[in-house]
Write a protein that holds these residues in place. Structure first.
Motif, PDB file in Angstrom:
ATOM      1  N   HIS A  91     -83.122  65.188 -43.498  1.00 42.07           N
ATOM      2  CA  HIS A  91     -82.369  64.157 -44.236  1.00 42.07           C
ATOM      3  C   HIS A  91     -83.214  63.586 -45.369  1.00 42.07           C
ATOM      4  O   HIS A  91     -83.964  62.628 -45.192  1.00 42.07           O
ATOM      5  CB  HIS A  91     -81.929  63.047 -43.279  1.00 42.07           C
ATOM      6  CG  HIS A  91     -80.960  62.080 -43.885  1.00 42.07           C
ATOM      7  ND1 HIS A  91     -79.965  61.462 -43.171  1.00 42.07           N
ATOM      8  CD2 HIS A  91     -80.815  61.622 -45.165  1.00 42.07           C
ATOM      9  CE1 HIS A  91     -79.267  60.668 -43.972  1.00 42.07           C
ATOM     10  NE2 HIS A  91     -79.776  60.734 -45.197  1.00 42.07           N
ATOM     11  N   LYS A 104     -71.818  67.307 -45.751  1.00 39.18           N
ATOM     12  CA  LYS A 104     -72.145  65.893 -45.494  1.00 39.18           C
ATOM     13  C   LYS A 104     -71.025  65.004 -45.989  1.00 39.18           C
ATOM     14  O   LYS A 104     -70.541  65.183 -47.112  1.00 39.18           O
ATOM     15  CB  LYS A 104     -73.447  65.536 -46.225  1.00 39.18           C
ATOM     16  CG  LYS A 104     -73.832  64.056 -46.187  1.00 39.18           C
ATOM     17  CD  LYS A 104     -74.347  63.640 -44.816  1.00 39.18           C
ATOM     18  CE  LYS A 104     -74.602  62.153 -44.724  1.00 39.18           C
ATOM     19  NZ  LYS A 104     -75.844  61.725 -45.330  1.00 39.18           N
ATOM     20  N   TYR A 140     -69.638  60.773 -46.401  1.00 43.55           N
ATOM     21  CA  TYR A 140     -69.989  59.349 -46.461  1.00 43.55           C
ATOM     22  C   TYR A 140     -68.699  58.527 -46.441  1.00 43.55           C
ATOM     23  O   TYR A 140     -68.184  58.175 -47.505  1.00 43.55           O
ATOM     24  CB  TYR A 140     -70.717  59.039 -47.769  1.00 43.55           C
ATOM     25  CG  TYR A 140     -72.024  59.772 -47.978  1.00 43.55           C
ATOM     26  CD1 TYR A 140     -73.233  59.143 -47.698  1.00 43.55           C
ATOM     27  CD2 TYR A 140     -72.051  61.067 -48.481  1.00 43.55           C
ATOM     28  CE1 TYR A 140     -74.442  59.800 -47.896  1.00 43.55           C
ATOM     29  CE2 TYR A 140     -73.257  61.736 -48.680  1.00 43.55           C
ATOM     30  CZ  TYR A 140     -74.447  61.090 -48.388  1.00 43.55           C
ATOM     31  OH  TYR A 140     -75.636  61.740 -48.580  1.00 43.55           O
ATOM     32  N   HIS A 162     -72.605  60.018 -42.305  1.00 44.06           N
ATOM     33  CA  HIS A 162     -73.224  58.692 -42.361  1.00 44.06           C
ATOM     34  C   HIS A 162     -72.197  57.758 -41.728  1.00 44.06           C
ATOM     35  O   HIS A 162     -71.177  57.462 -42.342  1.00 44.06           O
ATOM     36  CB  HIS A 162     -73.496  58.311 -43.825  1.00 44.06           C
ATOM     37  CG  HIS A 162     -73.972  56.897 -44.008  1.00 44.06           C
ATOM     38  ND1 HIS A 162     -75.079  56.597 -44.752  1.00 44.06           N
ATOM     39  CD2 HIS A 162     -73.485  55.716 -43.555  1.00 44.06           C
ATOM     40  CE1 HIS A 162     -75.262  55.273 -44.741  1.00 44.06           C
ATOM     41  NE2 HIS A 162     -74.299  54.720 -44.034  1.00 44.06           N
ATOM     42  N   HIS A 166     -78.896  59.038 -39.104  1.00 42.41           N
ATOM     43  CA  HIS A 166     -79.568  57.734 -38.950  1.00 42.41           C
ATOM     44  C   HIS A 166     -78.870  56.717 -38.047  1.00 42.41           C
ATOM     45  O   HIS A 166     -78.460  55.649 -38.492  1.00 42.41           O
ATOM     46  CB  HIS A 166     -79.876  57.096 -40.304  1.00 42.41           C
ATOM     47  CG  HIS A 166     -78.780  57.141 -41.344  1.00 42.41           C
ATOM     48  ND1 HIS A 166     -77.487  56.799 -41.071  1.00 42.41           N
ATOM     49  CD2 HIS A 166     -78.802  57.481 -42.656  1.00 42.41           C
ATOM     50  CE1 HIS A 166     -76.764  56.928 -42.175  1.00 42.41           C
ATOM     51  NE2 HIS A 166     -77.540  57.346 -43.150  1.00 42.41           N
ATOM     52  N   LEU A 195     -79.479  51.490 -45.891  1.00 39.81           N
ATOM     53  CA  LEU A 195     -78.290  51.666 -45.056  1.00 39.81           C
ATOM     54  C   LEU A 195     -78.537  52.805 -44.081  1.00 39.81           C
ATOM     55  O   LEU A 195     -79.005  53.853 -44.515  1.00 39.81           O
ATOM     56  CB  LEU A 195     -77.059  51.979 -45.915  1.00 39.81           C
ATOM     57  CG  LEU A 195     -76.517  50.782 -46.709  1.00 39.81           C
ATOM     58  CD1 LEU A 195     -75.384  51.219 -47.623  1.00 39.81           C
ATOM     59  CD2 LEU A 195     -76.037  49.677 -45.766  1.00 39.81           C
ATOM     60  N   ASP A 199     -84.542  60.093 -43.883  1.00 37.86           N
ATOM     61  CA  ASP A 199     -83.636  59.504 -44.878  1.00 37.86           C
ATOM     62  C   ASP A 199     -84.452  59.023 -46.089  1.00 37.86           C
ATOM     63  O   ASP A 199     -84.250  57.909 -46.588  1.00 37.86           O
ATOM     64  CB  ASP A 199     -82.799  58.370 -44.287  1.00 37.86           C
ATOM     65  CG  ASP A 199     -81.669  57.935 -45.225  1.00 37.86           C
ATOM     66  OD1 ASP A 199     -81.405  58.644 -46.223  1.00 37.86           O
ATOM     67  OD2 ASP A 199     -81.063  56.874 -44.965  1.00 37.86           O
TER      68      ASP A 199
HETATM   69 ZN    ZN Z   1     -76.718  57.689 -45.050  1.00 40.76          ZN
END
Ligand code: ZN
Ligand code: NCD
Ligand code: ZN
Ligand code: ZN
Length: 444
Positions: free
Chosen positions: A61, A146, A148, A181, A230, A275, A302
């Motif tokens: 990440h 990915k 979000y 996320h 995360h 975040l 991250d």
């Molecule tokens: Zn993230």
């Protein structure tokens, strides 16, 4: 027989215990691990006396930025940061500018990274507004998709059950994991106070998002794989643990969510703004316990670089994200030296686990036949100082923290890249770009 490189007199972890062994490297691979006196002849011999010879960390990440965000980080500074931090493979996120939503932007990234790389670099792609518009030609050059939900890469998308299932199914068709996320907050949600920021990105929001994605996953009868990025709260980590399904549901935690709490910072500026936000000591504790018990699979940084100006603005205006590539190995090996993590756990969460999740065959283990991606780490006390980072991002909430482990030599594909503060190869000469998975490609 003669090998290319021999790392002599170092400490190697064999079945969880420390032994003095020599590591032999030939044509980019680990040729063997030898007891004293049994090692082969070598063209180059390096003494690793009093140092630990470990598999390089694999960080799945990372935001390498570049292109229109090269002021924050570029592929040179980002992969140098990795090499200096004992990280031999990084996987880059698609929320770049431009974002990775088509083959052209992916190709630009691949070419840029290839030209200046210091470590192995893999990539993820985002998913366009119409899921069916996804260019499947990208699949063999990426390691996952990915999403979000709180900040979609294309405007006006809602991650309801239907969209989540479509994304999981696309990933499944391509033989790739879907990474998320987890955050249910609305993209337009704005905070006018510091308290508001924490309320918007609350643990409840993380838990709700994790629950939605797990429910969608369990409602499908394909082979979709979901990876939760995360994890920061005890309750969401427990929800993941409860629904663990080995290869189908995996999760990562960052070093900062394991080791720092929100209460440690004044929030005058954005030094500790990221975040998900830092949580409580209670969450730290739960995350550490679940990481040890395999409820959470791995550690990932991250690494999210921003300029000093963007970080040192007042909290509300400051950008979210902190650098992590140069602090992960020092922090996590310190956990081992201080007895809070075993070597077996360290190797699993920083090297072999990440390789397993992304299907990186031949990586993540220091053993005969594996790629010679190696971090030589000294047991030495020093203090983290952002000003000394190779990364362009110099502001870290770990500033001044004492650690007991220092990455000294980094080897990528059998080549020494970094040796005690100096880069010993030019940019673009070592490492594989893009890193590919050998377990994907069902549909292409
Ligand atoms: Zn993230
Ligand atoms: C990341 C970034 O800056 O790209 N920021 C962050 O606070 N973690 C985005 C992300 O990983 O969500
Ligand atoms: Zn195409
Ligand atoms: Zn990120």
């Amino acid at each position: 027989m003669s090998v290319d490189l021999l790392l002599k007199y170092g400490t190697v972890i064999v079945e969880g215990k420390e032994y003095q062994r020599a590591v032999a490297i030939k044509t980019g691979k680990i040729e063997g691990i030898y007891k004293f006196g049994q090692e082969p002849e070598a063209e180059t011999v390096i003494s690793c006396k009093n140092k630990f010879v470990l598999p390089g960390a694999i960080d799945i990440h990372v935001h390498l930025r570049g292109m229109n965000q090269s002021d924050k980080e570029d592929y040179i500074s980002g992969t140098r940061a990795a090499a200096a931090g004992g990280v031999t493979t990084v996987v880059d996120m698609p929320n770049s500018n431009p974002p990775v939503l088509d083959w052209e932007s992916l190709e630009t990234k691949i070419q840029n990274a290839r030209a200046v790389r210091y470590v192995n670099v893999g990539f993820y792609a985002g998913i366009p507004r119409e899921v069916s518009d996804f260019d499947v030609d990208m699949a063999k050059n990426i390691l996952g998709l990915k999403v979000y939900p709180h900040s979609p890469l294309t405007e006006g998308i809602t991650y309801d059950d239907k969209r989540i299932k479509e994304c999981l199914t696309l990933a499944s068709d391509l033989g790739l994991p879907l990474l998320v996320h987890p955050d249910t907050s609305k993209p337009e949600a704005k905070s006018d106070s510091i308290e508001g920021f924490f309320n918007i990105h609350s643990c409840q929001s993380e838990i709700d998002s994790v629950a939605k994605f797990i429910e969608a996953l369990q409602g499908l009868d394909n082979e979709a794989r979901l990876h939760i990025c995360h994890v920061s709260c005890a309750a969401s980590a427990r929800l993941i643990t409860k629904n663990r399904a080995e290869e189908r549901l995996t999760a990562e935690v960052t070093p900062h969510h394991l080791l720092l709490t929100g209460a440690d910072f004044s929030n005058e500026d954005g030094t500790a703004k990221m975040l998900p936000p830092l949580r409580s000591p209670y969450d730290n504790e739960a995350l550490r316990t679940l990481l040890s018990k395999c409820g959470i699979d791995i550690v990932a940084t991250d690494h999210a670089p921003h300029t000093s100006g963007e970080k040192l603005s007042p909290f509300l205006q400051a950008n979210s994200g902190i650098p992590g590539l140069e602090t992960m190995v020092p922090l996590m090996v310190t956990e081992v030296f201080e007895g809070r993590l075993t070597w077996v756990e360290y190797l699993r969460v920083c090297s072999s686990g990440p390789a397993r999740i992304l299907g990186l065959v031949g990586k993540g283990v220091l053993s005969k036949g594996y790629d010679a991606d190696i971090a030589v780490v000294a047991k030495e006390e020093w203090s983290i100082m952002g000003s000394e980072f190779q990364s362009k991002a110099k502001i870290t909430p770990f500033e001044g923290r004492k650690v007991l482990a220092k990455p000294e030599i980094t080897i990528v594909g059998g080549e020494i890249v970094y040796n005690q503060g100096k880069f010993v190869v030019g940019a673009g000469n070592v490492g594989t770009v893009p890193v590919r998975s050998l377990i994907q490609l069902r549909n292409t």
